[in-house]
Design an enzyme around this catalytic site. Structure first.
Site, PDB file in Angstrom:
ATOM      1  N   TRP A  34       0.838  -1.196   0.000  1.00 61.94           N
ATOM      2  CA  TRP A  34       0.000   0.000   0.000  1.00 61.94           C
ATOM      3  C   TRP A  34       0.880   1.256   0.000  1.00 61.94           C
ATOM      4  O   TRP A  34       0.670   2.187  -0.775  1.00 61.94           O
ATOM      5  CB  TRP A  34      -0.896  -0.031   1.229  1.00 61.94           C
ATOM      6  CG  TRP A  34      -2.052   0.931   1.193  1.00 61.94           C
ATOM      7  CD1 TRP A  34      -2.426   1.744   0.169  1.00 61.94           C
ATOM      8  CD2 TRP A  34      -2.994   1.141   2.247  1.00 61.94           C
ATOM      9  NE1 TRP A  34      -3.547   2.460   0.516  1.00 61.94           N
ATOM     10  CE2 TRP A  34      -3.910   2.110   1.783  1.00 61.94           C
ATOM     11  CE3 TRP A  34      -3.149   0.608   3.521  1.00 61.94           C
ATOM     12  CZ2 TRP A  34      -4.965   2.563   2.568  1.00 61.94           C
ATOM     13  CZ3 TRP A  34      -4.212   1.053   4.294  1.00 61.94           C
ATOM     14  CH2 TRP A  34      -5.102   2.019   3.821  1.00 61.94           C
ATOM     15  N   HIS A  86      11.879  -5.413   4.726  1.00 63.24           N
ATOM     16  CA  HIS A  86      11.205  -5.878   5.939  1.00 63.24           C
ATOM     17  C   HIS A  86      12.181  -5.920   7.117  1.00 63.24           C
ATOM     18  O   HIS A  86      11.892  -6.555   8.140  1.00 63.24           O
ATOM     19  CB  HIS A  86      10.595  -7.257   5.733  1.00 63.24           C
ATOM     20  CG  HIS A  86       9.319  -7.248   4.951  1.00 63.24           C
ATOM     21  ND1 HIS A  86       8.335  -6.317   5.150  1.00 63.24           N
ATOM     22  CD2 HIS A  86       8.863  -8.071   3.959  1.00 63.24           C
ATOM     23  CE1 HIS A  86       7.323  -6.547   4.336  1.00 63.24           C
ATOM     24  NE2 HIS A  86       7.623  -7.597   3.600  1.00 63.24           N
ATOM     25  N   ARG A 105       1.325  -1.083  12.274  1.00 56.59           N
ATOM     26  CA  ARG A 105      -0.059  -1.556  12.268  1.00 56.59           C
ATOM     27  C   ARG A 105      -0.342  -2.235  13.591  1.00 56.59           C
ATOM     28  O   ARG A 105       0.529  -2.925  14.144  1.00 56.59           O
ATOM     29  CB  ARG A 105      -0.279  -2.534  11.111  1.00 56.59           C
ATOM     30  CG  ARG A 105      -1.731  -2.957  10.918  1.00 56.59           C
ATOM     31  CD  ARG A 105      -1.877  -3.919   9.749  1.00 56.59           C
ATOM     32  NE  ARG A 105      -3.283  -4.212   9.473  1.00 56.59           N
ATOM     33  CZ  ARG A 105      -3.705  -5.098   8.559  1.00 56.59           C
ATOM     34  NH1 ARG A 105      -2.816  -5.759   7.824  1.00 56.59           N
ATOM     35  NH2 ARG A 105      -4.998  -5.312   8.374  1.00 56.59           N
ATOM     36  N   ASP A 106      -1.535  -2.045  14.108  1.00 55.68           N
ATOM     37  CA  ASP A 106      -1.952  -2.710  15.339  1.00 55.68           C
ATOM     38  C   ASP A 106      -1.572  -4.191  15.261  1.00 55.68           C
ATOM     39  O   ASP A 106      -1.902  -4.885  14.282  1.00 55.68           O
ATOM     40  CB  ASP A 106      -3.462  -2.554  15.506  1.00 55.68           C
ATOM     41  CG  ASP A 106      -3.956  -3.024  16.863  1.00 55.68           C
ATOM     42  OD1 ASP A 106      -3.737  -4.204  17.196  1.00 55.68           O
ATOM     43  OD2 ASP A 106      -4.581  -2.215  17.576  1.00 55.68           O
ATOM     44  N   ARG A 108      -2.646  -6.773  16.653  1.00 53.62           N
ATOM     45  CA  ARG A 108      -3.746  -7.723  16.591  1.00 53.62           C
ATOM     46  C   ARG A 108      -4.240  -7.886  15.152  1.00 53.62           C
ATOM     47  O   ARG A 108      -4.490  -9.006  14.684  1.00 53.62           O
ATOM     48  CB  ARG A 108      -4.870  -7.259  17.530  1.00 53.62           C
ATOM     49  CG  ARG A 108      -4.479  -7.306  19.000  1.00 53.62           C
ATOM     50  CD  ARG A 108      -5.353  -6.441  19.880  1.00 53.62           C
ATOM     51  NE  ARG A 108      -5.176  -5.008  19.597  1.00 53.62           N
ATOM     52  CZ  ARG A 108      -5.609  -4.040  20.399  1.00 53.62           C
ATOM     53  NH1 ARG A 108      -6.223  -4.345  21.535  1.00 53.62           N
ATOM     54  NH2 ARG A 108      -5.431  -2.771  20.083  1.00 53.62           N
ATOM     55  N   ALA A 111      -1.463  -9.725  13.223  1.00 55.96           N
ATOM     56  CA  ALA A 111      -1.433 -11.167  13.439  1.00 55.96           C
ATOM     57  C   ALA A 111      -2.449 -11.881  12.555  1.00 55.96           C
ATOM     58  O   ALA A 111      -2.136 -12.915  11.930  1.00 55.96           O
ATOM     59  CB  ALA A 111      -1.708 -11.480  14.912  1.00 55.96           C
ATOM     60  N   SER A 113      -3.825 -10.807   9.714  1.00 56.20           N
ATOM     61  CA  SER A 113      -3.435 -10.691   8.316  1.00 56.20           C
ATOM     62  C   SER A 113      -2.258 -11.605   7.993  1.00 56.20           C
ATOM     63  O   SER A 113      -2.193 -12.201   6.915  1.00 56.20           O
ATOM     64  CB  SER A 113      -3.079  -9.230   7.998  1.00 56.20           C
ATOM     65  OG  SER A 113      -2.822  -9.058   6.619  1.00 56.20           O
TER      66      SER A 113
END
Length: 306
Positions: A34, A86, A105-106, A108, A111, A113
């Site tokens: 993105w 990464h 990113r959160d 939760r 995880a 995704s």
């Protein structure tokens, strides 16, 4: 030093920085593609890119990509270059003339995704494509290569994701490297003028605003009439509908474009899916981070948590 069948930090030794380069550093499934699409849209100021996104913006530490070809392609680029990684900061070279974009990113959402991504990656099509790409480079044992097996049950995966990593010095992120270490390594340098943080949720909530702020950081001026089309092209729905514009026809196209790479692009599914014990495990991992970082990352985290 990070080395695995898919990741090799030593490849960055071949990188020669060019003033204005952009490095996009994210954990797996934190919004990497993105962000690459947004940066490409800002650089070219068009909904039509001159080449597939993965060819314009290579993943430099991807070990199955032929390094001489990747570096030759980067060297030949005359537009402003933007490169995916990464890796955390402590595994990368750092140059004052390069801009570094860090995406969080959160955990939760990350995880869930990651579970979908890893399950898809271990299916027959992607597994065969990865093995074929490795075979092309003469990798021994490529025909028997298999990505890490992950549980079909998301609850079993949750436990694995939050308790171990693919690397022994990290404590979460399995079957890849640690998203908490990746973010913490950059957070300590967030005041550097060439480091910029983006949050996945902010991109969901206000894509145009985030794109405009990022353009300002990168020193890119966009003509007003162009903005609506650029923002529309960077929506999740538009990217998913035009996935063929993401992947190239080479190793990354065959190895990475063979499954449903774009999943849902949403947040908060964990609220109804996870048990109290599972959410408590997440909270324990979050507490390893500095207070300001964990409050930035998990928007419902209390600043008084200890």
């Amino acid at each position: 030093m990070y080395q695995s069948p898919l990741l090799d930090s030593k490849r960055w030794h071949s990188y020669a920085p060019r003033r204005g380069d952009i490095v996009i550093s994210t954990a797996t499934k934190a919004g990497t593609t993105w962000t690459q699409k947004i940066v490409a849209s800002l650089i070219f100021q068009s909904v039509r890119l001159p080449l597939p996104l993965m060819e314009l913006s290579p993943w430099l530490d991807m070990s199955i990509a032929p390094l001489p070809e990747v570096m030759a392609s980067l060297s030949a680029q005359r537009h402003r270059r933007f490169i995916k990684t990464h890796l955390p900061l402590d595994a990368l070279p750092f140059y004052s003339e390069v801009s570094y974009l860090v995406v969080g990113r959160d955990l939760r959402d990350l995880a869930l995704s990651t579970h979908h991504h890893a399950r898809s990656m271990s299916s027959a099509g992607p597994r065969a494509a990865l093995a074929a790409a490795m075979e092309d480079q003469g990798e021994k044992g490529a025909s028997s290569f298999c990505p890490p097996e992950v549980p079909e049950d998301v609850h079993a995966f949750w436990q694995e994701f939050f308790t171990r990593s693919a690397y022994p010095w990290e404590r979460d992120g399995w079957p890849y490297n640690s998203p908490t270490h990746q973010l913490r390594s950059w957070w300590e340098h967030r005041s550097e003028p060439n480091v910029y943080f983006l949050h996945y949720q902010d991109m969901l909530d206000d894509l145009e605003g985030q794109m405009r702020r990022l353009a300002d950081f990168l020193g890119i001026s966009v003509d007003a009439p162009v903005w609506p089309d650029l923002v529309r092209a960077c929506t999740f729905a538009e990217m998913k509908a035009k996935g063929h514009e993401i992947w190239d026809s080479g190793f990354s196209g065959s190895a990475l474009g063979t499954w449903n790479f774009f999943h849902k692009g949403t947040s908060g599914q964990w609220r109804t899916l996870c048990s109290e014990d599972e959410l408590a495990l997440h909270d324990q991992v979050l507490l390893r981070l500095p207070e300001d970082l964990r409050c930035w990352l998990a928007r419902d985290a209390s600043p008084m948590s200890t």
